[in-house]
Write a protein that holds these residues in place. Structure first.
Motif, PDB file in Angstrom:
ATOM      1  N   ARG A   1      30.889  54.807  37.653  1.00  9.31           N
ATOM      2  CA  ARG A   1      31.395  53.457  37.410  1.00  9.31           C
ATOM      3  C   ARG A   1      32.876  53.340  37.794  1.00  9.31           C
ATOM      4  O   ARG A   1      33.299  52.368  38.416  1.00  9.31           O
ATOM      5  CB  ARG A   1      31.223  53.074  35.943  1.00  9.31           C
ATOM      6  CG  ARG A   1      29.821  52.741  35.563  1.00  9.31           C
ATOM      7  CD  ARG A   1      29.764  52.324  34.123  1.00  9.31           C
ATOM      8  NE  ARG A   1      28.390  52.097  33.711  1.00  9.31           N
ATOM      9  CZ  ARG A   1      28.009  51.926  32.471  1.00  9.31           C
ATOM     10  NH1 ARG A   1      28.915  51.961  31.491  1.00  9.31           N
ATOM     11  NH2 ARG A   1      26.747  51.728  32.184  1.00  9.31           N
ATOM     12  N   LEU A   2      33.650  54.347  37.387  1.00  2.00           N
ATOM     13  CA  LEU A   2      35.071  54.348  37.692  1.00  2.00           C
ATOM     14  C   LEU A   2      35.300  54.404  39.207  1.00  2.00           C
ATOM     15  O   LEU A   2      36.142  53.682  39.745  1.00  2.00           O
ATOM     16  CB  LEU A   2      35.767  55.524  37.005  1.00  2.00           C
ATOM     17  CG  LEU A   2      37.270  55.650  37.236  1.00  2.00           C
ATOM     18  CD1 LEU A   2      38.006  54.448  36.673  1.00  2.00           C
ATOM     19  CD2 LEU A   2      37.792  56.937  36.642  1.00  2.00           C
ATOM     20  N   THR A   3      34.525  55.250  39.883  1.00  5.96           N
ATOM     21  CA  THR A   3      34.656  55.364  41.334  1.00  5.96           C
ATOM     22  C   THR A   3      34.307  54.054  42.022  1.00  5.96           C
ATOM     23  O   THR A   3      35.022  53.594  42.919  1.00  5.96           O
ATOM     24  CB  THR A   3      33.752  56.496  41.857  1.00  5.96           C
ATOM     25  OG1 THR A   3      34.065  57.711  41.176  1.00  5.96           O
ATOM     26  CG2 THR A   3      33.942  56.697  43.354  1.00  5.96           C
ATOM     27  N   SER A   4      33.218  53.422  41.609  1.00  2.80           N
ATOM     28  CA  SER A   4      32.829  52.150  42.235  1.00  2.80           C
ATOM     29  C   SER A   4      33.843  51.049  41.916  1.00  2.80           C
ATOM     30  O   SER A   4      34.154  50.212  42.771  1.00  2.80           O
ATOM     31  CB  SER A   4      31.421  51.738  41.812  1.00  2.80           C
ATOM     32  OG  SER A   4      31.368  51.517  40.414  1.00  2.80           O
ATOM     33  N   PHE A   5      34.389  51.062  40.714  1.00  4.38           N
ATOM     34  CA  PHE A   5      35.408  50.079  40.357  1.00  4.38           C
ATOM     35  C   PHE A   5      36.668  50.259  41.208  1.00  4.38           C
ATOM     36  O   PHE A   5      37.221  49.293  41.730  1.00  4.38           O
ATOM     37  CB  PHE A   5      35.756  50.193  38.866  1.00  4.38           C
ATOM     38  CG  PHE A   5      36.924  49.337  38.456  1.00  4.38           C
ATOM     39  CD1 PHE A   5      36.778  47.964  38.335  1.00  4.38           C
ATOM     40  CD2 PHE A   5      38.163  49.907  38.207  1.00  4.38           C
ATOM     41  CE1 PHE A   5      37.849  47.170  37.970  1.00  4.38           C
ATOM     42  CE2 PHE A   5      39.235  49.123  37.842  1.00  4.38           C
ATOM     43  CZ  PHE A   5      39.072  47.750  37.725  1.00  4.38           C
ATOM     44  N   LEU A   6      37.130  51.493  41.360  1.00 10.17           N
ATOM     45  CA  LEU A   6      38.321  51.756  42.158  1.00 10.17           C
ATOM     46  C   LEU A   6      38.098  51.418  43.626  1.00 10.17           C
ATOM     47  O   LEU A   6      38.987  50.887  44.290  1.00 10.17           O
ATOM     48  CB  LEU A   6      38.756  53.211  42.005  1.00 10.17           C
ATOM     49  CG  LEU A   6      39.341  53.588  40.644  1.00 10.17           C
ATOM     50  CD1 LEU A   6      39.654  55.078  40.588  1.00 10.17           C
ATOM     51  CD2 LEU A   6      40.567  52.771  40.341  1.00 10.17           C
ATOM     52  N   LEU A   7      36.901  51.693  44.145  1.00  2.00           N
ATOM     53  CA  LEU A   7      36.585  51.353  45.527  1.00  2.00           C
ATOM     54  C   LEU A   7      36.582  49.834  45.731  1.00  2.00           C
ATOM     55  O   LEU A   7      37.134  49.324  46.699  1.00  2.00           O
ATOM     56  CB  LEU A   7      35.233  51.947  45.927  1.00  2.00           C
ATOM     57  CG  LEU A   7      34.801  51.746  47.370  1.00  2.00           C
ATOM     58  CD1 LEU A   7      35.787  52.423  48.308  1.00  2.00           C
ATOM     59  CD2 LEU A   7      33.409  52.265  47.586  1.00  2.00           C
ATOM     60  N   GLY A   8      36.003  49.104  44.794  1.00  2.00           N
ATOM     61  CA  GLY A   8      36.006  47.642  44.864  1.00  2.00           C
ATOM     62  C   GLY A   8      37.409  47.076  44.747  1.00  2.00           C
ATOM     63  O   GLY A   8      37.777  46.130  45.452  1.00  2.00           O
ATOM     64  N   LEU A   9      38.210  47.645  43.874  1.00  2.00           N
ATOM     65  CA  LEU A   9      39.594  47.208  43.715  1.00  2.00           C
ATOM     66  C   LEU A   9      40.393  47.451  44.993  1.00  2.00           C
ATOM     67  O   LEU A   9      41.158  46.599  45.432  1.00  2.00           O
ATOM     68  CB  LEU A   9      40.236  47.945  42.535  1.00  2.00           C
ATOM     69  CG  LEU A   9      41.662  47.555  42.161  1.00  2.00           C
ATOM     70  CD1 LEU A   9      41.689  46.114  41.672  1.00  2.00           C
ATOM     71  CD2 LEU A   9      42.205  48.490  41.124  1.00  2.00           C
ATOM     72  N   TYR A  10      40.193  48.601  45.612  1.00  2.74           N
ATOM     73  CA  TYR A  10      40.878  48.915  46.861  1.00  2.74           C
ATOM     74  C   TYR A  10      40.496  47.933  47.963  1.00  2.74           C
ATOM     75  O   TYR A  10      41.355  47.439  48.694  1.00  2.74           O
ATOM     76  CB  TYR A  10      40.549  50.347  47.289  1.00  2.74           C
ATOM     77  CG  TYR A  10      41.109  50.706  48.639  1.00  2.74           C
ATOM     78  CD1 TYR A  10      42.459  50.976  48.793  1.00  2.74           C
ATOM     79  CD2 TYR A  10      40.295  50.751  49.760  1.00  2.74           C
ATOM     80  CE1 TYR A  10      42.997  51.287  50.031  1.00  2.74           C
ATOM     81  CE2 TYR A  10      40.808  51.060  51.002  1.00  2.74           C
ATOM     82  CZ  TYR A  10      42.157  51.338  51.131  1.00  2.74           C
ATOM     83  OH  TYR A  10      42.658  51.638  52.359  1.00  2.74           O
ATOM     84  N   CYS A  11      39.210  47.635  48.073  1.00  5.60           N
ATOM     85  CA  CYS A  11      38.758  46.683  49.097  1.00  5.60           C
ATOM     86  C   CYS A  11      39.330  45.290  48.843  1.00  5.60           C
ATOM     87  O   CYS A  11      39.746  44.600  49.776  1.00  5.60           O
ATOM     88  CB  CYS A  11      37.230  46.629  49.132  1.00  5.60           C
ATOM     89  SG  CYS A  11      36.491  48.133  49.783  1.00  5.60           S
ATOM     90  N   SER A  12      39.364  44.863  47.595  1.00  2.00           N
ATOM     91  CA  SER A  12      39.907  43.546  47.264  1.00  2.00           C
ATOM     92  C   SER A  12      41.397  43.458  47.589  1.00  2.00           C
ATOM     93  O   SER A  12      41.866  42.468  48.156  1.00  2.00           O
ATOM     94  CB  SER A  12      39.699  43.243  45.782  1.00  2.00           C
ATOM     95  OG  SER A  12      38.335  43.231  45.465  1.00  2.00           O
ATOM     96  N   ILE A  13      42.137  44.484  47.239  1.00  4.17           N
ATOM     97  CA  ILE A  13      43.572  44.480  47.495  1.00  4.17           C
ATOM     98  C   ILE A  13      43.856  44.488  48.988  1.00  4.17           C
ATOM     99  O   ILE A  13      44.735  43.764  49.470  1.00  4.17           O
ATOM    100  CB  ILE A  13      44.250  45.673  46.784  1.00  4.17           C
ATOM    101  CG1 ILE A  13      44.248  45.434  45.273  1.00  4.17           C
ATOM    102  CG2 ILE A  13      45.675  45.886  47.287  1.00  4.17           C
ATOM    103  CD1 ILE A  13      44.760  46.585  44.464  1.00  4.17           C
ATOM    104  N   SER A  14      43.113  45.279  49.741  1.00  6.72           N
ATOM    105  CA  SER A  14      43.361  45.312  51.188  1.00  6.72           C
ATOM    106  C   SER A  14      43.025  43.972  51.833  1.00  6.72           C
ATOM    107  O   SER A  14      43.711  43.519  52.746  1.00  6.72           O
ATOM    108  CB  SER A  14      42.568  46.438  51.846  1.00  6.72           C
ATOM    109  OG  SER A  14      41.181  46.206  51.716  1.00  6.72           O
ATOM    110  N   LEU A  15      41.988  43.293  51.343  1.00  6.18           N
ATOM    111  CA  LEU A  15      41.640  41.971  51.868  1.00  6.18           C
ATOM    112  C   LEU A  15      42.727  40.950  51.541  1.00  6.18           C
ATOM    113  O   LEU A  15      43.132  40.155  52.396  1.00  6.18           O
ATOM    114  CB  LEU A  15      40.301  41.512  51.297  1.00  6.18           C
ATOM    115  CG  LEU A  15      39.791  40.142  51.729  1.00  6.18           C
ATOM    116  CD1 LEU A  15      39.516  40.162  53.232  1.00  6.18           C
ATOM    117  CD2 LEU A  15      38.541  39.780  50.975  1.00  6.18           C
ATOM    118  N   LEU A  16      43.245  40.988  50.319  1.00  3.51           N
ATOM    119  CA  LEU A  16      44.319  40.065  49.933  1.00  3.51           C
ATOM    120  C   LEU A  16      45.591  40.315  50.732  1.00  3.51           C
ATOM    121  O   LEU A  16      46.273  39.370  51.138  1.00  3.51           O
ATOM    122  CB  LEU A  16      44.613  40.200  48.437  1.00  3.51           C
ATOM    123  CG  LEU A  16      43.598  39.576  47.496  1.00  3.51           C
ATOM    124  CD1 LEU A  16      43.941  39.911  46.061  1.00  3.51           C
ATOM    125  CD2 LEU A  16      43.531  38.087  47.699  1.00  3.51           C
TER     126      LEU A  16
END
Length: 104
Positions: free
Chosen positions: A11-26
């Motif tokens: 869960r933590l890994t998937s959350f961090l991966l999603g957060l990274y993708c969101s930040i890079s898109l922003l």
């Protein structure tokens, strides 16, 4: 117990991966917005700078006429008026030049 740790780690890994993708898109969207704003500001710099320099020239002419009238009428504070009008004219001309140099 090990299943819970493994599940929480996934869960933590998937959350961090999603957060990274969101930040890079922003950040990519912000870069495009900043580039667009920069190009729009640069399109306004020359007309605004020329307008400020023209206003400075008009203020200088008006000041020259007013100082001449004061000088001809014999006022004692002619030098103070010269310095005030000259300072205003110089300020406006320098602002126009600085704006052009700063944004171009």
């Amino acid at each position: 117990m090990k299943k819970d740790i493994r599940k929480n780690l996934q869960r933590l890994t998937s959350f961090l991966l999603g957060l990274y993708c969101s930040i890079s898109l922003l950040m990519a969207q912000n870069a495009a917005g900043i580039d667009q704003a920069t190009s729009e500001i640069n399109s306004y710099v020359d007309p605004v700078s020329n307008m400020i320099i023209a206003i400075g020239a008009v203020v200088g002419l008006i000041g020259g006429v007013r100082v001449y009238i004061k000088w001809q009428s014999g006022d004692q504070d002619t030098q103070k008026a010269i310095m005030g009008w000259f300072g205003a004219c110089l300020f406006l001309i320098l602002v126009g030049v600085v704006i052009r140099a700063f944004f171009s």
